[in-house]
Design a protein around this motif. Structure first.
Motif, PDB file in Angstrom:
ATOM      1  N   ASP A  41      78.245 119.560  30.499  1.00 46.16           N
ATOM      2  CA  ASP A  41      78.728 120.639  31.375  1.00 46.16           C
ATOM      3  C   ASP A  41      80.120 121.097  30.968  1.00 46.16           C
ATOM      4  O   ASP A  41      80.402 122.299  30.930  1.00 46.16           O
ATOM      5  N   LEU A  42      81.003 120.142  30.673  1.00 44.01           N
ATOM      6  CA  LEU A  42      82.368 120.506  30.283  1.00 44.01           C
ATOM      7  C   LEU A  42      82.386 121.276  28.964  1.00 44.01           C
ATOM      8  O   LEU A  42      83.088 122.284  28.840  1.00 44.01           O
ATOM      9  N   VAL A  43      81.623 120.812  27.983  1.00 46.22           N
ATOM     10  CA  VAL A  43      81.580 121.507  26.687  1.00 46.22           C
ATOM     11  C   VAL A  43      80.977 122.898  26.856  1.00 46.22           C
ATOM     12  O   VAL A  43      81.478 123.881  26.296  1.00 46.22           O
ATOM     13  N   ARG A  44      79.931 122.986  27.645  1.00 46.38           N
ATOM     14  CA  ARG A  44      79.310 124.286  27.921  1.00 46.38           C
ATOM     15  C   ARG A  44      80.328 125.268  28.510  1.00 46.38           C
ATOM     16  O   ARG A  44      80.295 126.457  28.238  1.00 46.38           O
ATOM     17  N   ALA A  45      81.268 124.748  29.291  1.00 48.67           N
ATOM     18  CA  ALA A  45      82.297 125.584  29.923  1.00 48.67           C
ATOM     19  C   ALA A  45      83.511 125.800  29.013  1.00 48.67           C
ATOM     20  O   ALA A  45      84.473 126.423  29.423  1.00 48.67           O
ATOM     21  N   GLY A  46      83.446 125.259  27.785  1.00 50.89           N
ATOM     22  CA  GLY A  46      84.521 125.500  26.821  1.00 50.89           C
ATOM     23  C   GLY A  46      85.542 124.390  26.688  1.00 50.89           C
ATOM     24  O   GLY A  46      86.579 124.573  26.039  1.00 50.89           O
ATOM     25  N   ALA A  47      85.289 123.229  27.283  1.00 53.18           N
ATOM     26  CA  ALA A  47      86.250 122.127  27.212  1.00 53.18           C
ATOM     27  C   ALA A  47      86.428 121.628  25.779  1.00 53.18           C
ATOM     28  O   ALA A  47      85.515 121.688  24.964  1.00 53.18           O
ATOM     29  N   ALA A  48      87.617 121.134  25.532  1.00 54.37           N
ATOM     30  CA  ALA A  48      87.993 120.626  24.212  1.00 54.37           C
ATOM     31  C   ALA A  48      87.723 119.122  24.151  1.00 54.37           C
ATOM     32  O   ALA A  48      88.607 118.318  24.371  1.00 54.37           O
ATOM     33  N   LEU A  49      86.491 118.753  23.870  1.00 62.07           N
ATOM     34  CA  LEU A  49      86.117 117.340  23.814  1.00 62.07           C
ATOM     35  C   LEU A  49      85.563 116.920  22.456  1.00 62.07           C
ATOM     36  O   LEU A  49      85.013 115.841  22.319  1.00 62.07           O
ATOM     37  N   GLY A  50      85.703 117.786  21.457  1.00 59.03           N
ATOM     38  CA  GLY A  50      85.263 117.431  20.117  1.00 59.03           C
ATOM     39  C   GLY A  50      83.910 117.991  19.731  1.00 59.03           C
ATOM     40  O   GLY A  50      83.473 117.814  18.596  1.00 59.03           O
ATOM     41  N   TRP A  51      83.236 118.655  20.646  1.00 59.63           N
ATOM     42  CA  TRP A  51      81.956 119.272  20.351  1.00 59.63           C
ATOM     43  C   TRP A  51      82.081 120.782  20.505  1.00 59.63           C
ATOM     44  O   TRP A  51      82.802 121.261  21.370  1.00 59.63           O
ATOM     45  N   VAL A  52      81.352 121.532  19.695  1.00 57.07           N
ATOM     46  CA  VAL A  52      81.276 122.982  19.852  1.00 57.07           C
ATOM     47  C   VAL A  52      80.108 123.316  20.769  1.00 57.07           C
ATOM     48  O   VAL A  52      80.216 124.159  21.652  1.00 57.07           O
ATOM     49  N   GLU A  53      78.989 122.633  20.563  1.00 55.46           N
ATOM     50  CA  GLU A  53      77.804 122.758  21.419  1.00 55.46           C
ATOM     51  C   GLU A  53      77.702 121.491  22.259  1.00 55.46           C
ATOM     52  O   GLU A  53      78.132 120.420  21.833  1.00 55.46           O
ATOM     53  N   PRO A  54      77.122 121.582  23.446  1.00 55.52           N
ATOM     54  CA  PRO A  54      76.978 120.369  24.266  1.00 55.52           C
ATOM     55  C   PRO A  54      76.244 119.267  23.507  1.00 55.52           C
ATOM     56  O   PRO A  54      75.269 119.530  22.812  1.00 55.52           O
ATOM     57  N   PRO A  55      76.731 118.033  23.619  1.00 56.47           N
ATOM     58  CA  PRO A  55      76.066 116.923  22.932  1.00 56.47           C
ATOM     59  C   PRO A  55      74.700 116.656  23.548  1.00 56.47           C
ATOM     60  O   PRO A  55      74.467 116.940  24.722  1.00 56.47           O
ATOM     61  N   SER A  56      73.808 116.084  22.745  1.00 56.75           N
ATOM     62  CA  SER A  56      72.485 115.718  23.252  1.00 56.75           C
ATOM     63  C   SER A  56      72.580 114.425  24.064  1.00 56.75           C
ATOM     64  O   SER A  56      73.555 113.674  23.952  1.00 56.75           O
ATOM     65  N   ARG A  57      71.544 114.164  24.850  1.00 60.81           N
ATOM     66  CA  ARG A  57      71.504 112.910  25.613  1.00 60.81           C
ATOM     67  C   ARG A  57      71.548 111.706  24.688  1.00 60.81           C
ATOM     68  O   ARG A  57      72.234 110.721  24.969  1.00 60.81           O
ATOM     69  N   ASP A  58      70.802 111.795  23.568  1.00 59.70           N
ATOM     70  CA  ASP A  58      70.781 110.672  22.620  1.00 59.70           C
ATOM     71  C   ASP A  58      72.156 110.444  22.001  1.00 59.70           C
ATOM     72  O   ASP A  58      72.574 109.300  21.810  1.00 59.70           O
ATOM     73  N   GLU A  59      72.858 111.529  21.686  1.00 59.25           N
ATOM     74  CA  GLU A  59      74.190 111.404  21.099  1.00 59.25           C
ATOM     75  C   GLU A  59      75.152 110.707  22.064  1.00 59.25           C
ATOM     76  O   GLU A  59      75.914 109.819  21.677  1.00 59.25           O
ATOM     77  N   VAL A  60      75.099 111.088  23.324  1.00 60.78           N
ATOM     78  CA  VAL A  60      75.974 110.454  24.319  1.00 60.78           C
ATOM     79  C   VAL A  60      75.548 109.010  24.551  1.00 60.78           C
ATOM     80  O   VAL A  60      76.400 108.119  24.650  1.00 60.78           O
ATOM     81  N   ALA A  61      74.252 108.732  24.598  1.00 54.78           N
ATOM     82  CA  ALA A  61      73.776 107.357  24.773  1.00 54.78           C
ATOM     83  C   ALA A  61      74.245 106.479  23.613  1.00 54.78           C
ATOM     84  O   ALA A  61      74.679 105.338  23.828  1.00 54.78           O
TER      85      ALA A  61
END
Length: 191
Positions: A41-61
């Motif tokens: 949600d944060l990345v989708r809203a433009g947050a600066a967390l190191g991703w350009v596109e929202p990470p996948s569930r598997d990537e976060v897991a």
């Protein structure tokens, strides 16, 4: 949606460390999914967390598994902020792997759900992770932030972090370019 987060109620977040989180089977089983929701949600809203596109569930897991494994080995700290047993924020640091950098760690993510922002959750997470670093014998805690992330940079400065470098227009998000700002907290001075 949690009424404690959307109404006038200002419940204090409960901060759990990795051991506390993994000792609660219900919270542990939901953590990666809840973390994914917040990060995506944060990345989708433009947050600066190191991703350009929202990470996948598997990537976060996978990320959660790596951080928990490192925490069990004494090479990381993870903090999770809960309000009414609902994850509202998370953060972690990882010890540097290079042998000459082992006394130091990098604060890699502080993420607070949009509905909980402005309530001190990021400050509480950062302060707890700094205390964890101090307790683990970390000498210097570093982080980097996107230059337009003024709220985060102001928070880090207020907690004693100082800027030690900047790469102009280094972070690429589509056609936009942002400075990469490097900050540090020298915990040796506090010993």
């Amino acid at each position: 949606m949690d009424p404690a987060l959307t109404s006038g109620v200002t419940a204090e977040p409960v901060l759990l460390d990795a051991d506390e989180l993994t000792s609660d089977p219900e919270l542990e089983s939901r953590f990666a999914k809840s973390a994914h929701r917040i990060l995506a949600d944060l990345v989708r809203a433009g947050a600066a967390l190191g991703w350009v596109e929202p990470p996948s569930r598997d990537e976060v897991a996978d990320l959660v598994r790596q951080v928990l494994r490192a925490a069990r080995a004494g090479d990381a700290a993870l903090r999770a902020a809960y309000v009414d047993r609902r994850l509202v924020g998370l953060g972690y640091w990882l010890r540097y792997s290079r042998p000459t950098h082992r006394p130091h760690a990098d604060l890699e993510k502080i993420a607070v759900a949009a509905v909980a922002q402005g309530r001190g959750v990021g400050r509480a997470l950062t302060a707890a992770l700094t205390a964890d670093a101090r307790e683990a014998g970390i000498e210097v805690l570093t982080l980097d932030a996107r230059g337009d992330n003024t709220h985060a940079l102001r928070l880090y400065r207020s907690l004693g972090f100082t800027e030690y470098g900047r790469l102009p227009a280094f972070v690429a998000v589509g056609v936009h370019r942002y400075d990469k700002v490097f900050c540090m907290l020298d915990l040796r001075r506090e010993s």
